[in-house]
Design a protein around this motif. Structure first.
Motif, PDB file in Angstrom:
ATOM      1  N   LEU A   1      18.660  52.631  35.276  1.00 50.08           N
ATOM      2  CA  LEU A   1      19.590  52.667  36.410  1.00 50.08           C
ATOM      3  C   LEU A   1      19.741  54.069  36.983  1.00 50.08           C
ATOM      4  CD1 LEU A   1      22.432  50.223  35.343  1.00 50.08           C
ATOM      5  CD2 LEU A   1      20.864  49.981  37.260  1.00 50.08           C
ATOM      6  N   LEU A   2      19.504  55.055  36.136  1.00 50.65           N
ATOM      7  CA  LEU A   2      19.559  56.441  36.607  1.00 50.65           C
ATOM      8  C   LEU A   2      18.546  56.653  37.736  1.00 50.65           C
ATOM      9  CD1 LEU A   2      21.052  59.057  35.691  1.00 50.65           C
ATOM     10  CD2 LEU A   2      19.073  59.538  34.237  1.00 50.65           C
ATOM     11  N   GLU A   3      17.453  55.908  37.676  1.00 47.36           N
ATOM     12  CA  GLU A   3      16.377  56.031  38.663  1.00 47.36           C
ATOM     13  C   GLU A   3      16.513  55.014  39.800  1.00 47.36           C
ATOM     14  OE1 GLU A   3      14.617  58.549  38.068  1.00 47.36           O
ATOM     15  OE2 GLU A   3      13.151  58.296  36.460  1.00 47.36           O
ATOM     16  N   ALA A   4      17.585  54.201  39.801  1.00 52.64           N
ATOM     17  CA  ALA A   4      17.677  53.077  40.730  1.00 52.64           C
ATOM     18  C   ALA A   4      17.549  53.518  42.183  1.00 52.64           C
ATOM     19  CB  ALA A   4      18.999  52.340  40.515  1.00 52.64           C
ATOM     20  N   ARG A   5      16.808  52.701  42.937  1.00 52.71           N
ATOM     21  CA  ARG A   5      16.554  52.997  44.350  1.00 52.71           C
ATOM     22  C   ARG A   5      16.669  51.697  45.149  1.00 52.71           C
ATOM     23  NH1 ARG A   5      11.713  52.693  47.183  1.00 52.71           N
ATOM     24  NH2 ARG A   5      10.606  52.277  45.220  1.00 52.71           N
ATOM     25  N   PHE A   6      17.335  51.771  46.275  1.00 54.28           N
ATOM     26  CA  PHE A   6      17.471  50.603  47.140  1.00 54.28           C
ATOM     27  C   PHE A   6      16.118  50.274  47.780  1.00 54.28           C
ATOM     28  CE2 PHE A   6      18.130  48.935  51.471  1.00 54.28           C
ATOM     29  CZ  PHE A   6      18.796  47.748  51.169  1.00 54.28           C
ATOM     30  N   VAL A   7      15.729  48.995  47.680  1.00 60.53           N
ATOM     31  CA  VAL A   7      14.492  48.551  48.308  1.00 60.53           C
ATOM     32  C   VAL A   7      14.787  47.677  49.527  1.00 60.53           C
ATOM     33  CG1 VAL A   7      12.351  47.236  48.001  1.00 60.53           C
ATOM     34  CG2 VAL A   7      13.187  48.675  46.145  1.00 60.53           C
ATOM     35  N   TRP A   8      15.635  46.628  49.338  1.00 61.26           N
ATOM     36  CA  TRP A   8      15.880  45.711  50.457  1.00 61.26           C
ATOM     37  C   TRP A   8      17.062  44.813  50.101  1.00 61.26           C
ATOM     38  CZ3 TRP A   8      14.194  47.310  54.709  1.00 61.26           C
ATOM     39  CH2 TRP A   8      13.936  46.501  55.836  1.00 61.26           C
TER      40      TRP A   8
ATOM     41  N   TRP B   1      27.948  55.647  38.042  1.00 59.66           N
ATOM     42  CA  TRP B   1      28.256  57.064  37.841  1.00 59.66           C
ATOM     43  C   TRP B   1      29.693  57.259  37.354  1.00 59.66           C
ATOM     44  CZ3 TRP B   1      24.659  60.570  37.415  1.00 59.66           C
ATOM     45  CH2 TRP B   1      23.403  60.349  38.012  1.00 59.66           C
ATOM     46  N   ALA B   2      30.594  56.453  37.850  1.00 56.28           N
ATOM     47  CA  ALA B   2      32.004  56.633  37.488  1.00 56.28           C
ATOM     48  C   ALA B   2      32.341  56.066  36.114  1.00 56.28           C
ATOM     49  CB  ALA B   2      32.898  55.987  38.546  1.00 56.28           C
ATOM     50  N   GLU B   3      31.772  54.891  35.785  1.00 58.82           N
ATOM     51  CA  GLU B   3      32.195  54.196  34.580  1.00 58.82           C
ATOM     52  C   GLU B   3      31.247  54.374  33.385  1.00 58.82           C
ATOM     53  OE1 GLU B   3      33.048  50.058  35.444  1.00 58.82           O
ATOM     54  OE2 GLU B   3      33.714  50.591  37.485  1.00 58.82           O
TER      55      GLU B   3
ATOM     56  N   THR C   1      27.162  49.201  42.954  1.00 62.51           N
ATOM     57  CA  THR C   1      26.597  49.338  41.607  1.00 62.51           C
ATOM     58  C   THR C   1      26.393  50.799  41.243  1.00 62.51           C
ATOM     59  OG1 THR C   1      25.461  47.218  41.894  1.00 62.51           O
ATOM     60  CG2 THR C   1      24.702  48.624  40.096  1.00 62.51           C
ATOM     61  N   ARG C   2      25.841  51.567  42.180  1.00 62.12           N
ATOM     62  CA  ARG C   2      25.604  52.992  41.922  1.00 62.12           C
ATOM     63  C   ARG C   2      26.921  53.732  41.703  1.00 62.12           C
ATOM     64  NH1 ARG C   2      21.494  55.088  40.112  1.00 62.12           N
ATOM     65  NH2 ARG C   2      21.528  56.958  41.378  1.00 62.12           N
TER      66      ARG C   2
ATOM     67  N   VAL D   1       5.870  41.738  36.544  1.00 59.53           N
ATOM     68  CA  VAL D   1       7.218  42.048  37.012  1.00 59.53           C
ATOM     69  C   VAL D   1       8.181  42.102  35.830  1.00 59.53           C
ATOM     70  CG1 VAL D   1       9.085  41.372  38.576  1.00 59.53           C
ATOM     71  CG2 VAL D   1       6.702  40.847  39.156  1.00 59.53           C
ATOM     72  N   GLY D   2       8.943  43.174  35.763  1.00 59.52           N
ATOM     73  CA  GLY D   2      10.055  43.255  34.833  1.00 59.52           C
ATOM     74  C   GLY D   2      11.332  43.119  35.638  1.00 59.52           C
ATOM     75  N   GLN D   3      12.083  42.025  35.441  1.00 62.49           N
ATOM     76  CA  GLN D   3      13.208  41.762  36.333  1.00 62.49           C
ATOM     77  C   GLN D   3      14.492  41.480  35.570  1.00 62.49           C
ATOM     78  OE1 GLN D   3      10.912  39.420  35.755  1.00 62.49           O
ATOM     79  NE2 GLN D   3      12.059  37.597  35.177  1.00 62.49           N
ATOM     80  N   SER D   4      15.593  41.705  36.240  1.00 62.29           N
ATOM     81  CA  SER D   4      16.907  41.314  35.730  1.00 62.29           C
ATOM     82  C   SER D   4      17.720  40.802  36.914  1.00 62.29           C
ATOM     83  CB  SER D   4      17.608  42.494  35.063  1.00 62.29           C
ATOM     84  OG  SER D   4      17.843  43.529  36.008  1.00 62.29           O
ATOM     85  N   ILE D   5      18.648  39.897  36.635  1.00 65.13           N
ATOM     86  CA  ILE D   5      19.534  39.356  37.675  1.00 65.13           C
ATOM     87  C   ILE D   5      20.958  39.495  37.136  1.00 65.13           C
ATOM     88  CG2 ILE D   5      20.105  37.373  39.111  1.00 65.13           C
ATOM     89  CD1 ILE D   5      17.296  36.265  38.442  1.00 65.13           C
ATOM     90  N   ARG D   6      21.745  40.388  37.735  1.00 66.19           N
ATOM     91  CA  ARG D   6      23.091  40.654  37.224  1.00 66.19           C
ATOM     92  C   ARG D   6      24.041  40.991  38.358  1.00 66.19           C
ATOM     93  NH1 ARG D   6      20.038  44.377  33.486  1.00 66.19           N
ATOM     94  NH2 ARG D   6      19.498  43.114  31.665  1.00 66.19           N
ATOM     95  N   THR D   7      25.319  40.836  38.083  1.00 64.39           N
ATOM     96  CA  THR D   7      26.354  41.306  39.014  1.00 64.39           C
ATOM     97  C   THR D   7      26.557  42.795  38.786  1.00 64.39           C
ATOM     98  OG1 THR D   7      28.160  40.949  37.452  1.00 64.39           O
ATOM     99  CG2 THR D   7      27.512  39.065  38.826  1.00 64.39           C
ATOM    100  N   PRO D   8      27.212  43.503  39.707  1.00 64.43           N
ATOM    101  CA  PRO D   8      27.498  44.928  39.470  1.00 64.43           C
ATOM    102  C   PRO D   8      28.248  45.148  38.158  1.00 64.43           C
ATOM    103  CG  PRO D   8      27.894  44.382  41.757  1.00 64.43           C
ATOM    104  CD  PRO D   8      27.607  43.089  41.078  1.00 64.43           C
ATOM    105  N   GLY D   9      29.231  44.282  37.859  1.00 65.66           N
ATOM    106  CA  GLY D   9      29.991  44.445  36.624  1.00 65.66           C
ATOM    107  C   GLY D   9      29.133  44.272  35.387  1.00 65.66           C
ATOM    108  N   GLU D  10      28.272  43.256  35.376  1.00 60.63           N
ATOM    109  CA  GLU D  10      27.382  43.036  34.237  1.00 60.63           C
ATOM    110  C   GLU D  10      26.409  44.202  34.070  1.00 60.63           C
ATOM    111  OE1 GLU D  10      27.081  38.137  34.406  1.00 60.63           O
ATOM    112  OE2 GLU D  10      25.663  39.392  35.523  1.00 60.63           O
TER     113      GLU D  10
END
Length: 913
Positions: free
Chosen positions: A176-183, A197-199, A192-193, A152-161
């Motif tokens: 993140l360009l490939e990010a997909r909602f899982v659950w 895209w905006a920032e 976050t998405r 597993v390659g994991q990260s734990i962050r807030t949307p801002g981080e």
């Protein structure tokens, strides 16, 4: 409930049934106590799902996309089950109203594409860094995933981080360009998405493209900078999956495409090109899935030991002259080639879009200045076709564009490459056109470097259509460890090396060839011979003989006269003669040079063959050409040139020895008297066989040694890419094989051995040695161990090496992937004094020791040994006599020797001894 259909998602994993099973376990034992049983159930589900996917891959071995998607689906379902169990069963009471997080798939997993043993890359998005329940729940989820054996390659962050880090780091941004909602909490995912895209993306499109292409170029350089390496990396190699994904990432970053098909709508691909994109991608995913299934790990390198099995799994079959694995790899390289063409097309369209003039303002109608040359359009350092039907109007332009690109130092515009590839079949009509053949010959022999133009022609498919025999070796792989590239890539590289030698750019590496090439009378014949020397590979039979026949047909077509045609045919037929003689025969033996000169006959042929041999060897791959081979080829050239010029073998040898002694004297400086003493004790054959720097070292060692004792020196020789071990000892039977055994016990592989004896009965043997990774042994501890093991091997206690070598752990020897039938050949005509014994066998550690020991037990005296390795194949040549100095001629005795050597060349011989 009826059983799920075999192809239904529930046949991979039934989330409802597995969730119900976990609920039963929790209800019976409690969430904490039920954990071992829950992990067991999850493991069983994962194993069953993987088994189902393996069966699907076996049933449909080309279903790359489907298997990649299904693997991602399996992980999705397990993640959802684990999340719900942790959130609802393990920590339900501790959760506050705002305690929430989302599980987001990123990277390849985000694309819903995974090979069976791919890493699971996930990002946990939490509302605040202080969410204790989130931390506790996420830790529990990760422990479940690790218990399942997932990487597993994991990260734990807030949307801002997440957004802040993405702005700084290209890898995170791409993931993140490939990010997909899982659950989990979808609102966090959407936030976050939106912010990403905006920032992060907005306004950085050009920078992202530049950084991504620079990253791609660096990756190519790291992986060998060719899509035609014979052990390619399916994921990271040039022309592989990562190149296709890079195009998708760029398209997504700029045009916000959601699916690959949207690349057509955005104008970056035509529909037919996108179909090619999908076909190549599907093939690579299938290959990668088979690789993971066979190796049972995250393995992306298509190595020799698995190529044959992947080919069989994908239902490739043998054909006359071409094995199943060679057909599979040829198809692989054709797909990689297609990826290269698609990349050029994609980037050309992107360039056009980026450079479109603004619709309003002063620069609205501004474009880079263009000029016209022979009807072609030139701008921005590129040459382009002015209209879509330009090549159809006049097919000769399919060759002319590459000729003009060379003449004017231009690149061929990707749009023109796209049109040329589409219309390449028209080149068939030009084969008998004298003008077209003259144009092709001009490209091939161009003084400013034909390699790039020929590679463009090959990528566009024009080369193979115009020269159909070359088309047959397009992407043709040679299933061996010696050749690093496909036949067409090897040939184009050899032509490029030849042009660089002619321009003086490789004088430091090839001083002799850099001089010889300007003495040639038949320059064109040399370029054509390099083009055709491997043209008949993959047809079965002797490719040199078949290639010579092809040369006799093609040369007149190209415009070569009768003399040039005869010369090219001879060069193609004999292109292995010089390397075979230099590497597998004793150059100090007068008969060797006599026979070689008898084949070559003229100085012009000698010059041509020497240069062809050098570029052929160097174009095989990195590190194949080294100083040792340069010295051997150079010695053979000098001896042959003297023989032809002076016409008397003995006089030529005297001059060679005199020149070598002069060179050695210069190296010795104040110690130059050593050339006469102890140098006078050494035979002429020694001075001819050894390079000057080695002789200087040997003479110093001889002068310092006690003639009744053993002296051993070991030093790294980086220029030769090996370690030089010199042994001075009283000559006695078995000395050679004992030294070889000591070297093998130290973990060394002998790449060359030269055996000499002074007139005072002292043996002086030089060995070139590499470690198992084909590198010099240069660590002080390695060198000391090597010296000690050779000394131990020569101790008077007997022969302690067999049990040591038998106990020595054998690493996985890559040559085991190949089937090399051992052969033993005897030649009593190659030398006036010695019987020449050649053993061809699969290379393996301690082979030379085993063969040397077999010769000793057969009561033969080894006078010189020559080790030539061609990847997995070793050709060990020994010059031997009976103890009384006579040749071995008795047929029964030769048969016994042959049997002993065949036994020694087999893998299990050592253990059985």
């Amino acid at each position: 409930m009826s059983d799920p259909r075999p192809e239904s998602p529930r046949a991979i994993v039934d989330r409802r049934a597995l969730t119900a099973r976990i609920g039963e376990l929790v209800a019976r034992d409690g969430a904490q106590d039920a954990r071992p049983a829950i992990v067991s159930s999850l493991k069983d589900a994962l194993a069953a799902g993987q088994a189902e996917l393996a069966q699907r891959l076996e049933a449909n071995p080309g279903a790359g996309h489907a298997i990649a998607n299904d693997n991602a689906y399996l992980i999705d379902q397990l993640l959802r089950i684990v999340h719900d169990h942790v959130a609802h069963d393990l920590y339900p009471g501790e959760r506050e109203a705002d305690d929430r997080f989302t599980i987001m798939a990123v990277g390849g997993y985000g694309r819903a594409e995974m090979a069976p043993h791919s890493d699971v890359d996930i990002a946990f998005i939490v509302p605040t860094a202080e969410c204790e329940w989130c931390a506790k729940a996420i830790e529990a989820i990760l422990y479940f995933l690790w218990d399942l054996g997932l990487t597993v390659g994991q990260s734990i962050r807030t949307p801002g981080e997440t957004v802040a880090l993405a702005a700084e780091d290209l890898t995170i941004r791409t993931a993140l360009l490939e990010a997909r909602f899982v659950w989990g909490e979808r609102a966090l995912y959407e936030e976050t998405r939106r912010r990403f895209w905006a920032e992060v993306v907005h306004g950085t499109e050009k920078d992202y493209v530049a950084e991504k292409l620079a990253e791609r170029n660096a990756r190519h350089e790291r992986m060998g900078d060719s899509r035609y390496v014979v052990e390619p990396n399916v994921k990271e190699g040039k022309g592989g999956l990562r190149d296709l994904q890079t195009l998708y990432w760029i398209g997504k970053y700029i045009h916000r495409v959601r699916h690959g098909a949207d690349l057509v709508e955005s104008g970056l691909f035509r529909p037919s090109e996108y179909r090619q994109f999908r076909r190549a991608e599907n093939f690579f995913w299938a290959v990668r899935s088979h690789l993971h299934t066979i190796t049972r790990r995250n393995e992306d390198r298509l190595t020799f030991d698995v190529q044959r099995e992947v080919a069989a799994r994908m239902h490739f079959a043998d054909r006359p002259g071409k094995s199943a694995v060679e057909r599979f790899m040829q198809y692989y390289f054709l797909q990689a080639k297609r990826v290269g063409a698609l990349t050029g097309t994609f980037l050309a369209q992107l360039d056009e879009q980026f450079n479109e003039p603004p619709r309003r303002g002063l620069l609205a109608n501004f474009r880079a200045r263009k000029r016209i040359l022979h009807g072609f359009v030139i701008y921005g350092g590129k040459i382009d076709a002015p209209t879509d039907d330009w090549f159809r109007q006049d097919p000769h332009r399919l060759l002319e564009i590459f000729q003009l690109a060379l003449d004017q130092n231009l690149e061929v515009h990707p749009a023109a490459m796209r049109r040329a590839a589409r219309d390449a079949a028209l080149a068939r009509d030009l084969r008998d056109d004298p003008k077209a053949n003259a144009t092709f010959l001009d490209i091939l022999t161009h003084r400013e470097g034909p390699e790039t133009a020929l590679r463009w022609m090959n990528e566009a498919g024009v080369f193979g259509r115009f020269v159909p025999d070359f088309g047959k070796v397009n992407a043709q792989m040679q299933f061996d460890m010696y050749h690093h590239y496909t036949v067409d890539e090897h040939t184009i590289r050899a032509i490029g090396l030849l042009a660089k030698i002619e321009r003086g750019e490789l004088r430091r590496d090839h001083p002799r060839a850099s001089d010889l090439i300007h003495e040639l009378k038949h320059r064109r014949a040399l370029y054509v011979a390099v083009l055709l020397h491997d043209i008949a590979k993959g047809r079965g039979g002797d490719h040199s003989e078949l290639g010579a026949e092809i040369a006799e047909e093609l040369c007149p077509r190209f415009g070569l006269d009768e003399e040039e045609t005869e010369l090219v045919a001879w060069l193609v037929r004999e292109h292995l003669l010089m390397s075979r003689t230099a590497f597998k025969r004793d150059l100090a033996d007068p008969r060797t040079v006599e026979q070689f000169v008898g084949e070559v006959l003229s100085l012009e042929r000698l010059r041509l063959l020497t240069i062809l041999t050098m570029v052929d060897i160097r174009a095989v791959g990195p590190g194949t050409w080294n100083d040792w081979k340069r010295q051997l080829i150079g010695s053979l050239y000098d001896l042959s040139e003297q023989r032809m010029r002076l016409g008397h073998q003995r006089q030529g040898r005297r001059q060679s020895v005199a020149r070598q002694k002069s060179r050695v004297g210069e190296l010795l400086g104040p110690q130059h008297p050593l050339v006469e003493y102890p140098g006078e004790t050494l035979p002429d054959s020694y001075w001819i066989a050894e390079p000057a720097d080695v002789i200087a070292d040997n003479l110093r060692a001889l002068a310092a040694s006690d003639l009744g004792a053993i002296a051993i020196s070991c030093r790294p020789d980086p220029e030769r890419g090996a370690t030089l071990a010199t042994v001075i000892a009283p000559d006695n039977p078995g000395l050679f094989y004992r030294i070889a055994g000591g070297i093998n016990v130290s973990g060394g592989n002998i790449i060359d051995a030269r055996i000499h004896t002074t007139d005072k009965g002292v043996a002086l043997d030089n060995f070139l040695i590499q470690d198992p990774n084909e590198q010099p042994m240069d660590e002080p501890e390695q060198l000391e161990r090597l010296r000690e093991n050779i000394e131990d091997a020569l101790s008077p206690e007997g022969d302690p090496l067999e049990p040591q070598l038998a106990r020595k752990p054998q690493t996985q020897w890559r040559a085991e992937a190949f089937d090399v039938r051992p052969r033993v050949l005897f030649d009593n005509s190659a030398s006036k004094r010695f019987t020449v014994v050649e053993v061809v066998a699969r290379d393996r550690p301690a082979l030379l020791y085993r063969l040397g020991r077999a010769l000793f037990r057969a009561k033969l005296v080894v006078h010189s040994a020559h080790v030539a390795t061609y990847g997995e194949r070793a050709a060990d040549v020994f010059y031997v006599t009976d103890p009384d100095g006579a040749k071995v001629k008795d047929k029964a005795r030769l048969k016994d020797i042959q049997k002993a050597l065949l036994t020694a060349s087999k893998p299990k011989e050592l253990e059985a001894a």
